[in-house]
Motif scaffolding. Structure first.
Motif, short mmCIF file in Angstrom:
data_model
loop_
_atom_site.label_atom_id
_atom_site.label_comp_id
_atom_site.label_asym_id
_atom_site.label_seq_id
_atom_site.Cartn_x
_atom_site.Cartn_y
_atom_site.Cartn_z
N ALA A 1 25.12 -28.98 107.79
CA ALA A 1 24.53 -30.17 108.37
C ALA A 1 23.05 -29.93 108.65
O ALA A 1 22.21 -30.78 108.35
CB ALA A 1 25.26 -30.53 109.66
N ALA A 2 22.73 -28.74 109.17
CA ALA A 2 21.34 -28.44 109.49
C ALA A 2 20.48 -28.45 108.24
O ALA A 2 19.36 -28.96 108.24
CB ALA A 2 21.24 -27.09 110.19
N ASP A 3 21.02 -27.91 107.13
CA ASP A 3 20.27 -27.94 105.87
C ASP A 3 19.94 -29.37 105.47
O ASP A 3 18.85 -29.67 105.01
CB ASP A 3 21.08 -27.29 104.74
CG ASP A 3 21.08 -25.77 104.87
OD1 ASP A 3 20.28 -25.27 105.66
OD2 ASP A 3 21.88 -25.12 104.18
N ALA A 4 20.94 -30.25 105.65
CA ALA A 4 20.73 -31.65 105.28
C ALA A 4 19.69 -32.29 106.20
O ALA A 4 18.84 -33.05 105.76
CB ALA A 4 22.04 -32.41 105.34
N LEU A 5 19.78 -31.98 107.48
CA LEU A 5 18.85 -32.57 108.44
C LEU A 5 17.41 -32.21 108.09
O LEU A 5 16.50 -33.00 108.26
CB LEU A 5 19.14 -32.10 109.86
CG LEU A 5 20.49 -32.46 110.45
CD1 LEU A 5 20.48 -32.23 111.95
CD2 LEU A 5 20.85 -33.91 110.17
N ASP B 1 19.33 -25.92 116.53
CA ASP B 1 19.37 -24.47 116.58
C ASP B 1 19.60 -23.88 115.19
O ASP B 1 19.04 -22.85 114.83
CB ASP B 1 20.49 -24.05 117.55
CG ASP B 1 20.53 -22.56 117.77
OD1 ASP B 1 19.48 -21.93 117.55
OD2 ASP B 1 21.59 -22.04 118.15
N GLU B 2 20.46 -24.57 114.41
CA GLU B 2 20.77 -24.07 113.07
C GLU B 2 19.66 -24.32 112.07
O GLU B 2 19.63 -23.72 111.01
CB GLU B 2 22.06 -24.72 112.55
CG GLU B 2 23.33 -24.30 113.26
CD GLU B 2 23.75 -22.89 112.89
OE1 GLU B 2 23.21 -22.35 111.91
OE2 GLU B 2 24.61 -22.33 113.60
N MET B 3 18.78 -25.24 112.38
CA MET B 3 17.71 -25.56 111.44
C MET B 3 16.69 -24.42 111.41
O MET B 3 16.57 -23.66 112.36
CB MET B 3 17.00 -26.87 111.85
CG MET B 3 17.85 -28.10 111.63
SD MET B 3 17.18 -29.58 112.40
CE MET B 3 15.78 -29.90 111.35
N GLU B 4 15.94 -24.34 110.30
CA GLU B 4 14.89 -23.34 110.22
C GLU B 4 13.84 -23.68 111.29
O GLU B 4 13.59 -24.85 111.55
CB GLU B 4 14.24 -23.35 108.83
CG GLU B 4 15.19 -22.95 107.70
CD GLU B 4 15.70 -21.52 107.81
OE1 GLU B 4 15.13 -20.74 108.58
OE2 GLU B 4 16.70 -21.20 107.14
N PRO B 5 13.21 -22.64 111.89
CA PRO B 5 12.34 -22.91 113.04
C PRO B 5 11.26 -23.96 112.78
O PRO B 5 11.00 -24.80 113.62
CB PRO B 5 11.70 -21.55 113.33
CG PRO B 5 12.58 -20.55 112.67
CD PRO B 5 13.31 -21.22 111.58
N ASP B 6 10.62 -23.90 111.59
CA ASP B 6 9.53 -24.85 111.36
C ASP B 6 10.03 -26.28 111.31
O ASP B 6 9.42 -27.19 111.85
CB ASP B 6 8.75 -24.47 110.10
CG ASP B 6 9.63 -24.38 108.87
OD1 ASP B 6 10.83 -24.10 109.02
OD2 ASP B 6 9.13 -24.58 107.76
N ALA C 1 12.84 -27.35 112.67
CA ALA C 1 13.32 -27.70 114.00
C ALA C 1 12.15 -28.13 114.89
O ALA C 1 12.26 -29.08 115.66
CB ALA C 1 14.03 -26.51 114.62
N THR C 2 11.02 -27.43 114.75
CA THR C 2 9.86 -27.78 115.55
C THR C 2 9.39 -29.19 115.21
O THR C 2 9.10 -29.99 116.10
CB THR C 2 8.70 -26.79 115.27
OG1 THR C 2 9.25 -25.49 115.26
CG2 THR C 2 7.65 -26.90 116.31
N ASP C 3 9.33 -29.47 113.91
CA ASP C 3 8.93 -30.82 113.50
C ASP C 3 9.85 -31.87 114.11
O ASP C 3 9.40 -32.91 114.58
CB ASP C 3 8.99 -30.93 111.97
CG ASP C 3 7.71 -30.42 111.33
OD1 ASP C 3 6.72 -30.30 112.07
OD2 ASP C 3 7.72 -30.14 110.13
N ALA C 4 11.15 -31.58 114.04
CA ALA C 4 12.12 -32.55 114.55
C ALA C 4 11.94 -32.75 116.05
O ALA C 4 11.92 -33.87 116.55
CB ALA C 4 13.54 -32.09 114.25
N ALA D 1 20.20 -13.28 103.61
CA ALA D 1 20.49 -14.23 102.52
C ALA D 1 20.50 -15.68 102.99
O ALA D 1 20.06 -16.58 102.28
CB ALA D 1 21.82 -13.87 101.87
N GLU D 2 20.94 -15.92 104.21
CA GLU D 2 21.05 -17.32 104.67
C GLU D 2 19.68 -17.98 104.81
O GLU D 2 19.58 -19.18 104.82
CB GLU D 2 21.81 -17.39 106.00
CG GLU D 2 21.15 -16.57 107.07
CD GLU D 2 21.80 -16.73 108.44
OE1 GLU D 2 22.08 -17.88 108.82
OE2 GLU D 2 22.03 -15.71 109.10
N HIS D 3 18.63 -17.16 104.91
CA HIS D 3 17.28 -17.72 105.04
C HIS D 3 16.52 -17.63 103.74
O HIS D 3 15.29 -17.61 103.75
CB HIS D 3 16.51 -16.99 106.14
CG HIS D 3 17.14 -17.07 107.48
ND1 HIS D 3 17.30 -18.26 108.15
CD2 HIS D 3 17.70 -16.12 108.28
CE1 HIS D 3 17.90 -18.03 109.30
NE2 HIS D 3 18.18 -16.76 109.40
#
Lengths: 431, 455
Positions: free
Chosen positions: B244-248, B273-278, B280-283, B346-348
């Protein structure tokens, strides 16, 4: 991340953290008071609205003021119901009607909306034509290029800038409140007519009353209001703010309408039905003097062009929503044949009808009468939806509200029915 | 223009896929003629063995979330006189176009009680939103098709075509006639029936749900943007938080803002939290301060602290667009060790573009791209690579407060795919990736949303 050009502010703003949002938030805070009101007022102040209000002033002087107060109450309730549906379900009216009613009833609602909106589009192009005629350019030379321009602007995505220009032009109509005060109306009579009920049983008055309903409580406004709330991602928790917005917007729109009626009444009141745009422009003389016609034309072009794009768009959107293809629009406008077809058809039809050589003012008022006749049908859907607990849960209409809302719908329907009956009797020369 | 071409080819691809699906759903003529239109069935007569009318069909009950690949019809709701009653599927002898024939002469009158996984097809599914997983789009069911098999009736397909809507608007005798021009196989559909998710969790993930999990994040983002509020939250619930975070991350900022605002704060915090920091910051930047606080408070302490720090950088600067995910190496490590640490991340993988080499005090010495790391010998030390790269000059680094346009210029000049962002003391604080720069600098891409006309 991509940025919405709408919401981007200059990155030079001094704020440390959320640059875009502080700017936008501040605008939103202001907009929370004036924004939707401005939009609603401008939607009411399109060509047909101005013509109808001005005609009310010139024909019945202050006689329609009390009726406008009633219409204001109706508008407040109707807009409140529309935004409540949007906020609590997160769905547009088109989608709700499709999910809650049978397909045939959905078809009826869609048909009514399309009919009413095509009428509105006719009036917008007629308004553009009338404005240019004031400036000495014949309407047959203006309407076709205007239609093509508007169509292309929306289709090829550069509508944003045009929209802002139109919005600024339409602000010319905010000269009306000033004109009203400078025009020295008979304040005693104004106050009297605002409070004391006044109805005239003859046909002209009822016709105009239905037109006033039509232009103020136009069916597309409810779809538009609900869609706006959904698009802003409002939650039930935001509802009190949204309700305030809707109520302020509705009241504001009606106050502007009242000032148009009063300004026109004090300038040319009692001279009988309005017969030209030039006559309507008279009301702005106290503000603009010799330039009244220019100011009026400017406002008329802006408001008509603004509504001329938004009205067919919102109708196409509502239909797309009901048909389940609305979202194709967000991918690519050109990939959405239904949407594109409806939008094009409304503009073509609107421009063609507006070209017919009938009296512009009569055409404008006629389209509003059509709106007034259709509006009770759409209101019934709205009423049924807001009554349903299965849709709104605890936010459904309570018993008292239900009675009041039903009274509004019945009242609007009664006016339309009286007009219909009178018209039909008139055909057989019985009335 | 290229964006449009891309859209056109995508839609062409979808059309081909749809044709293929239609063939699959209506493979043989026999199937086509035996299909029963649900819209035509509703309101149709229910007859007993003798052919006398007993009542009228009100709705069809099917078990959507069971083990079966095609949902079996478990019963009917019929109207007898003024009463509504439930009729179990075993009492049905035959379902024909527009009518149902019963097996028994007498009917037990009993009320319908929803069992787990059961939905009312007409009330909950017909005319409601669906996700067409193969075609990657959100649509609305215009009709549902049932196929009578030997011992049961199953739901096989969904019609999404406009002509079908016109058929349903037409006279009654048109209704029962199936017009499967654009039928989607039921397997390719994810329906959202509000009542339908009460079934046991393990059976919820049917084939189409599994297919949802194979969607690309960008496609999933499109679907999320298109769904209504409840449907959207349901879909989010079905997905793993990481997916879901990838999609967001791929969603339009305004839509993402709405979505986070709608979701329960705990759930929204988990997703951010699951989104990549950059990203997530934008969001978070798009939310109001109090909403942002509400989410940050619900996140693990360290993540929240990091996001708070990122939020202090302005949007539109390198600091505002960078990711703080850095892989650092010391000079004395071997290439193999560094590769090993990369493998753990790998996940990043989309966020890692190079490895930063720092000295004992944490100052940046070098930025080794993945290419250089890939061609280096396993046994070589990082210091060797640094020495070799030294011939190309010092690493190109930027300050967090420079504008994105300037960062893009530097990136182009360096012919790299990412740039290291360093603070005043020459310590690496983040990395700005080419795709983030592109994202910020490309004009709004081929999207025309109704909201634009509303604002």
């Amino acid at each position: 991340m991509t940025r919405d050009p709408d919401t981007t502010t200059e990155p030079t703003a001094p704020a440390a953290a959320p640059v875009r949002r502080t700017g936008w938030r501040r605008i939103t805070m202001v907009a929370a008071i004036a924004g939707p009101g401005l939009v609603a007022a401008n939607a009411g102040n399109d060509a047909a609205g101005i013509a109808t209000y001005a005609s009310a002033g010139s024909q019945f002087v202050y006689g329609t003021l009390f009726f406008m107060v009633l219409v204001t109450i109706a508008l407040v309730m109707v807009q409140e119901m529309a935004v409540r549906l949007g906020a609590h379900t997160g769905k547009g009216l088109g989608a709700l009607i499709r999910e809650q009613f049978s397909l045939r009833l959905t078809g009826l609602a869609v048909f009514c909306l399309l009919l009413a909106n095509t009428g509105l589009v006719v009036s917008e192009f007629a308004g553009i034509g009338a404005a240019f005629e004031l400036l000495g350019i014949p309407k047959w030379a203006v309407i076709p290029p205007a239609a093509i321009l508007l169509w292309a602007l929306v289709l090829f995505g550069s509508y944003h800038w045009a929209e802002r220009i139109f919005l600024i032009m339409s602000l010319a109509f905010f000269a009306y409140p000033i004109a009203m005060i400078l025009g020295h109306p008979d304040w005693g009579a104004v106050g009297h007519h605002l409070i004391v009920p006044h109805m005239e049983p003859h046909k002209d008055f009822i016709l105009l009353a239905v037109a006033l309903i039509g232009t103020t409580v136009s069916p597309y406004m409810q779809f538009y209001a609900a869609a706006g709330v959904v698009d802003r991602g409002a939650k039930p928790a935001d509802y009190p703010l949204i309700r305030t917005d809707a109520i302020l917007g509705a009241v504001f729109a009606c106050v502007i309408s009242l000032t148009i009626i009063i300004a026109t009444a004090s300038a040319i009141g009692g001279t009988g039905p309005l017969d030209s745009a030039a006559q309507a422009a008279e009301a702005l003389k106290p503000v603009a003097g010799q330039n009244a016609e220019l100011l009026f034309a400017l406002g008329l072009i802006g408001a008509s062009a603004l509504a001329g794009a938004v009205v067919p768009l919102s109708a196409s959107y509502a239909v797309g929503e009901a048909a389940g293809v609305e979202r194709s629009v967000s991918r690519s406008f050109r990939d959405a044949p239904l949407f594109l077809g409806l939008f094009t058809a409304q503009i073509v039809l609107g421009a063609t009808v507006a070209m017919t050589p009938v009296d512009v003012i009569q055409l404008l008022i006629g389209t509003q009468v059509l709106q007034g006749l259709i509006s009770p049908i759409v209101l019934v859907y709205l009423l049924v939806l807001t009554n349903r607990r299965s849709v709104l849960g605890d936010a459904a209409n309570g018993p008292r509200y239900r009675i009041a809302a039903t009274a509004v719908v019945v009242g609007v329907a009664a006016m339309s029915t009286i007009l219909l009956v009178q018209t039909v009797l008139g055909w057989f020369s019985l009335a | 223009m290229s964006v449009n071409t891309l859209l056109m080819s995508t839609s062409a691809r979808l059309r081909d896929r749809r044709v293929h699906l239609e063939r699959r759903a209506t493979a043989s003529k026999a199937v086509r003629t035996s299909l029963v239109s649900l819209a035509g069935l509703i309101g149709g007569p229910v007859t007993n063995q003798a052919g006398d009318e007993v009542g009228r069909v009100v709705d069809v009950v099917a078990r959507l979330y069971g083990a079966d690949s095609y949902p079996p019809v478990t019963g009917l709701i019929m109207r007898i006189g003024r009463r509504r009653t439930f009729l179990a599927a075993d009492a049905i002898s035959k379902v024909n176009a527009g009518q149902v024939r019963l097996r028994t002469a007498r009917v037990d009158l009993r009320d319908f009680v929803r069992r787990p996984g059961e939905v009312l097809l007409s009330k909950d599914v017909l005319d409601h939103q669906l996700v067409d997983v193969d075609g990657v789009q959100v649509t609305r069911a215009a009709d549902l098709y049932l196929a009578p098999l030997v011992d049961k009736v199953v739901l096989v397909g969904v019609d999404v075509s406009l002509p079908t809507l016109l058929r349903r608007l037409g006279p009654r005798r048109w209704q029962a006639r199936p017009t499967p021009e654009r039928v989607l196989d039921w397997q390719a559909i994810a329906p959202f029936a509000e009542q339908a998710t009460e079934g046991p969790a393990e059976v919820r993930l049917r084939a189409s749900r599994a297919a949802l999990h194979r969607l690309r994040p960008a496609d999933l983002a499109d679907i999320l943007e298109d769904l209504g509020r409840n449907e959207r939250q349901q879909l989010l619930d079905w997905l793993e938080p990481e997916q879901a975070a990838d999609a967001l991350e791929e969603m339009e900022p305004a839509e993402l803002e709405n979505l986070l605002r709608e979701a329960a704060p705990e759930h929204a915090a988990r997703l951010v939290d699951e989104m990549e920091p950059d990203e997530a910051t934008d969001a978070l930047r798009d939310l109001a301060p109090e909403e942002r606080e509400a989410l940050l408070r619900r996140m693990p302490k360290s993540e929240a602290a990091e996001l708070r720090r990122l939020l202090t950088h302005r949007e539109g600067t390198a600091g505002g667009a960078m990711t703080t995910l850095l892989v650092t190496a010391r000079q004395d490590e071997t290439v193999a060790e560094v590769r090993g640490r990369l493998a753990e991340q790998a996940e990043h993988r989309t966020e890692i573009d190079a490895v930063v080499v720092v000295d004992a005090k944490g100052h940046v010495l070098c930025d080794i791209s993945l290419f250089d790391l890939a061609v280096a010998d396993d046994t070589a030390s990082v210091a060797d690579v640094v020495a070799w790269l030294g011939q190309f000059g010092p690493p190109v680094v930027v300050r967090p407060d420079i504008g994105l346009a300037e960062a893009a210029n530097q990136l182009v000049a360096a012919r790299a795919s990412s740039l290291l962002v360093v603070d005043d003391t020459d310590r690496a604080i983040g990395r700005i990736l080419a795709d983030d720069l592109l994202d910020a600098m490309l004009p709004e891409r081929g999207r025309l949303h109704f909201r634009r006309f509303l604002q």
